[in-house]
Design a protein around this motif. Structure first.
Motif, PDB file in Angstrom:
ATOM      1  N   ALA A  29       0.841  -1.191   0.000  1.00  0.00           N
ATOM      2  CA  ALA A  29       0.000   0.000   0.000  1.00  0.00           C
ATOM      3  C   ALA A  29       0.879   1.246   0.000  1.00  0.00           C
ATOM      4  CB  ALA A  29      -0.933   0.017   1.209  1.00  0.00           C
ATOM      5  N   GLU A  30       0.397   2.309  -0.635  1.00  0.00           N
ATOM      6  CA  GLU A  30       1.129   3.572  -0.660  1.00  0.00           C
ATOM      7  C   GLU A  30       0.155   4.731  -0.501  1.00  0.00           C
ATOM      8  OE1 GLU A  30       4.025   4.203  -3.634  1.00  0.00           O
ATOM      9  OE2 GLU A  30       4.877   2.186  -3.518  1.00  0.00           O
ATOM     10  N   ALA A  31       0.655   5.834   0.055  1.00  0.00           N
ATOM     11  CA  ALA A  31      -0.186   7.009   0.262  1.00  0.00           C
ATOM     12  C   ALA A  31       0.673   8.260   0.309  1.00  0.00           C
ATOM     13  CB  ALA A  31      -0.990   6.871   1.558  1.00  0.00           C
ATOM     14  N   ALA A  32       0.035   9.403   0.130  1.00  0.00           N
ATOM     15  CA  ALA A  32       0.704  10.703   0.226  1.00  0.00           C
ATOM     16  C   ALA A  32       0.017  11.525   1.300  1.00  0.00           C
ATOM     17  CB  ALA A  32       0.660  11.426  -1.117  1.00  0.00           C
ATOM     18  N   GLY A  33       0.799  12.372   1.981  1.00  0.00           N
ATOM     19  CA  GLY A  33       0.243  13.177   3.064  1.00  0.00           C
ATOM     20  C   GLY A  33       0.861  14.553   3.127  1.00  0.00           C
ATOM     21  N   GLY A  34       0.568  15.259   4.195  1.00  0.00           N
ATOM     22  CA  GLY A  34       1.009  16.628   4.361  1.00  0.00           C
ATOM     23  C   GLY A  34       2.444  16.743   4.824  1.00  0.00           C
ATOM     24  N   PRO A  35       2.907  17.972   5.061  1.00  0.00           N
ATOM     25  CA  PRO A  35       4.290  18.205   5.494  1.00  0.00           C
ATOM     26  C   PRO A  35       4.621  17.472   6.793  1.00  0.00           C
ATOM     27  CG  PRO A  35       3.231  20.260   4.853  1.00  0.00           C
ATOM     28  CD  PRO A  35       2.157  19.228   4.898  1.00  0.00           C
ATOM     29  N   CYS A  36       5.874  17.054   6.897  1.00  0.00           N
ATOM     30  CA  CYS A  36       6.313  16.322   8.090  1.00  0.00           C
ATOM     31  C   CYS A  36       7.708  16.803   8.475  1.00  0.00           C
ATOM     32  CB  CYS A  36       6.304  14.815   7.827  1.00  0.00           C
ATOM     33  SG  CYS A  36       6.767  13.809   9.256  1.00  0.00           S
ATOM     34  N   ASN A  37       7.751  17.954   9.125  1.00  0.00           N
ATOM     35  CA  ASN A  37       8.993  18.493   9.668  1.00  0.00           C
ATOM     36  C   ASN A  37       8.733  18.856  11.120  1.00  0.00           C
ATOM     37  OD1 ASN A  37      11.074  20.247  10.553  1.00  0.00           O
ATOM     38  ND2 ASN A  37      11.581  20.769   8.441  1.00  0.00           N
ATOM     39  N   PRO A  38       9.109  17.987  12.073  1.00  0.00           N
ATOM     40  CA  PRO A  38       8.793  18.230  13.483  1.00  0.00           C
ATOM     41  C   PRO A  38       9.370  19.521  14.051  1.00  0.00           C
ATOM     42  CG  PRO A  38       9.435  15.948  13.136  1.00  0.00           C
ATOM     43  CD  PRO A  38       9.748  16.678  11.871  1.00  0.00           C
ATOM     44  N   THR A  39      10.441  20.030  13.449  1.00  0.00           N
ATOM     45  CA  THR A  39      11.030  21.270  13.963  1.00  0.00           C
ATOM     46  C   THR A  39      10.145  22.473  13.655  1.00  0.00           C
ATOM     47  OG1 THR A  39      13.306  20.461  13.873  1.00  0.00           O
ATOM     48  CG2 THR A  39      13.000  22.835  13.793  1.00  0.00           C
ATOM     49  N   ALA A  45       3.415  17.354  11.764  1.00  0.00           N
ATOM     50  CA  ALA A  45       4.237  16.187  11.441  1.00  0.00           C
ATOM     51  C   ALA A  45       3.607  14.909  11.989  1.00  0.00           C
ATOM     52  CB  ALA A  45       5.643  16.366  12.005  1.00  0.00           C
ATOM     53  N   VAL A  46       3.146  14.957  13.231  1.00  0.00           N
ATOM     54  CA  VAL A  46       2.494  13.796  13.833  1.00  0.00           C
ATOM     55  C   VAL A  46       1.204  13.467  13.088  1.00  0.00           C
ATOM     56  CG1 VAL A  46       1.390  12.907  15.921  1.00  0.00           C
ATOM     57  CG2 VAL A  46       3.519  14.216  16.087  1.00  0.00           C
ATOM     58  N   ALA A  47       0.451  14.503  12.733  1.00  0.00           N
ATOM     59  CA  ALA A  47      -0.794  14.294  12.003  1.00  0.00           C
ATOM     60  C   ALA A  47      -0.537  13.637  10.650  1.00  0.00           C
ATOM     61  CB  ALA A  47      -1.526  15.621  11.815  1.00  0.00           C
ATOM     62  N   ALA A  48       0.565  14.020  10.001  1.00  0.00           N
ATOM     63  CA  ALA A  48       0.899  13.432   8.703  1.00  0.00           C
ATOM     64  C   ALA A  48       1.175  11.937   8.839  1.00  0.00           C
ATOM     65  CB  ALA A  48       2.109  14.142   8.099  1.00  0.00           C
ATOM     66  N   ILE A  49       1.899  11.547   9.877  1.00  0.00           N
ATOM     67  CA  ILE A  49       2.194  10.128  10.095  1.00  0.00           C
ATOM     68  C   ILE A  49       0.901   9.354  10.355  1.00  0.00           C
ATOM     69  CG2 ILE A  49       3.413   8.451  11.535  1.00  0.00           C
ATOM     70  CD1 ILE A  49       5.263  10.215   9.864  1.00  0.00           C
ATOM     71  N   ASP A  86      12.727  13.669  20.409  1.00  0.00           N
ATOM     72  CA  ASP A  86      12.080  12.953  21.505  1.00  0.00           C
ATOM     73  C   ASP A  86      10.597  13.289  21.596  1.00  0.00           C
ATOM     74  OD1 ASP A  86      14.518  11.849  22.111  1.00  0.00           O
ATOM     75  OD2 ASP A  86      14.948  13.198  23.784  1.00  0.00           O
ATOM     76  N   ALA A  87      10.274  14.574  21.423  1.00  0.00           N
ATOM     77  CA  ALA A  87       8.869  14.992  21.482  1.00  0.00           C
ATOM     78  C   ALA A  87       8.079  14.357  20.338  1.00  0.00           C
ATOM     79  CB  ALA A  87       8.767  16.508  21.419  1.00  0.00           C
ATOM     80  N   PHE A  88       8.694  14.275  19.177  1.00  0.00           N
ATOM     81  CA  PHE A  88       8.063  13.651  18.016  1.00  0.00           C
ATOM     82  C   PHE A  88       7.805  12.171  18.283  1.00  0.00           C
ATOM     83  CE2 PHE A  88       8.799  11.905  13.560  1.00  0.00           C
ATOM     84  CZ  PHE A  88       7.537  12.247  13.087  1.00  0.00           C
ATOM     85  N   ALA A  89       8.825  11.474  18.781  1.00  0.00           N
ATOM     86  CA  ALA A  89       8.688  10.044  19.062  1.00  0.00           C
ATOM     87  C   ALA A  89       7.599   9.787  20.102  1.00  0.00           C
ATOM     88  CB  ALA A  89      10.018   9.477  19.543  1.00  0.00           C
ATOM     89  N   ASP A  90       7.536  10.624  21.124  1.00  0.00           N
ATOM     90  CA  ASP A  90       6.547  10.439  22.187  1.00  0.00           C
ATOM     91  C   ASP A  90       5.124  10.652  21.693  1.00  0.00           C
ATOM     92  OD1 ASP A  90       8.579   9.905  23.966  1.00  0.00           O
ATOM     93  OD2 ASP A  90       8.623  11.923  24.825  1.00  0.00           O
ATOM     94  N   ALA A  91       4.952  11.480  20.668  1.00  0.00           N
ATOM     95  CA  ALA A  91       3.610  11.821  20.190  1.00  0.00           C
ATOM     96  C   ALA A  91       3.094  10.868  19.116  1.00  0.00           C
ATOM     97  CB  ALA A  91       3.607  13.249  19.652  1.00  0.00           C
ATOM     98  N   LEU A  92       3.944   9.969  18.635  1.00  0.00           N
ATOM     99  CA  LEU A  92       3.544   9.070  17.550  1.00  0.00           C
ATOM    100  C   LEU A  92       2.679   7.920  18.067  1.00  0.00           C
ATOM    101  CD1 LEU A  92       6.947   8.817  15.661  1.00  0.00           C
ATOM    102  CD2 LEU A  92       4.872   9.958  14.828  1.00  0.00           C
TER     103      LEU A  92
END
Length: 297
Positions: A29-39, A45-49, A86-92
């Motif tokens: 399966a493949e998909a496209a999403g919005g921007p993903c730059n946690p900085t 970025a979390v929403a995109a994932i 770390d904040a990105f990883a915690d929110a995934l």
């Protein structure tokens, strides 16, 4: 028998891609999403994932709530600062395992199949990576759109705006590039200032196609911007100091636009990449390529 799937993500400042693969790395399966730059925008970025998981899980007829058996592997922009990472990883969402690397490193691994090589990525940002024989990697540039990313889409967009505003002030010839960029950012003073107050790398890079079209039409200012961007790409190659015969790859959305000019500057052709960021994510997550260990030289 391993039945776990891996969601591989290529997260960039302008958009993201997701690929759900089986244990052999075969895409299902493949998909496209919005921007993903946690900085620049952690929540986006979390929403995109999450959205990429929902899309790919739906295509594969998997309950998206059942993340436990599966793995997540992300190569994304904006992951160098430890607190942001770390904040990105915690929110995934909670997967069986989560692998997070910079998008440039994932591209490096994908292009060379995990073997020593050099790569420059010219997209929204600009970065160079070199994988050494001992598994460590070297990075050059990637200093963000304010301090670096020289020759990138954001860099091109920023210089296009500068040219357009100089033309507005009567200090540059108001040619095709100035006209289309001024129209894009707003022809009134208030509209232009409002646009400038909300700049992001993605918004700047969105102007790069206007520069490409103007360059193709013969606008000298646009041609000059592309020439300078290509010179920066060549300098990025030199900063990696590839050994004679060492594979050298070029990736990113500006590859077709700048690739030929960069090759002229460096006096050699880029090699054909074996894979992309998504392939690199899978190789790292599955242990077939080294984890990202950055070195400062």
């Amino acid at each position: 028998m391993d039945t776990s799937l891996t969601l591989c993500v290529d997260g960039g400042g302008s958009g993201s891609r997701g690929r759900l693969v089986d244990p052999n790395g075969i895409a299902i399966a493949e998909a496209a999403g919005g921007p993903c730059n946690p900085t620049t925008d952690l929540a986006a970025a979390v929403a995109a994932i999450s959205e990429l998981w929902l899309q790919t899980a739906g295509q594969a007829a998997i309950d998206p709530a059942e993340t436990g058996p599966h793995r997540l592997a992300i190569g994304a922009a904006g992951l160098v600062i430890p607190e942001v990472r770390d904040a990105f990883a915690d929110a995934l969402p909670a997967f069986a395992s989560t692998t997070i690397v910079t998008d440039g490193y994932a591209a490096l691994i994908g292009a060379g199949g995990g073997r020593p090589c050099c790569l420059i990525a010219m997209g929204t940002g600009a970065v160079g990576h070199k994988l050494m024989a001992d598994g460590r990697s070297l990075q050059r540039d990637g200093w963000s759109w304010i301090g670096g990313d020289r020759g990138s889409g954001a860099w091109i967009g920023r210089h296009a705006i500068e040219h357009a505003l100089l033309a507005r002030d009567g200090l540059r010839e108001a040619g095709e590039l100035a006209a289309v960029v001024n129209q894009a950012i707003g022809e009134s003073e208030a509209a232009a200032l409002a646009f400038l107050s909300k700049l992001t790398p993605g918004r700047l890079a969105a102007l790069a196609p206007l520069v490409a079209a103007a360059s193709h039409a013969g606008d000298q200012a646009a041609i000059d911007i592309h020439e300078h961007a290509s010179a920066h790409g060549a300098a990025l190659v030199r900063a990696l100091n590839p050994a004679p015969g060492e594979p050298l790859y070029l990736t990113g959305g500006l590859s077709d636009v700048l690739g030929g000019r960069i090759e002229t500057y460096i006096g050699r052709r880029f090699d054909k990449a074996q894979g992309d960021v998504l392939n690199g994510c899978f190789l790292i997550a599955s242990g077939q390529a080294p984890a990202e260990v950055r070195v400062i030289l």
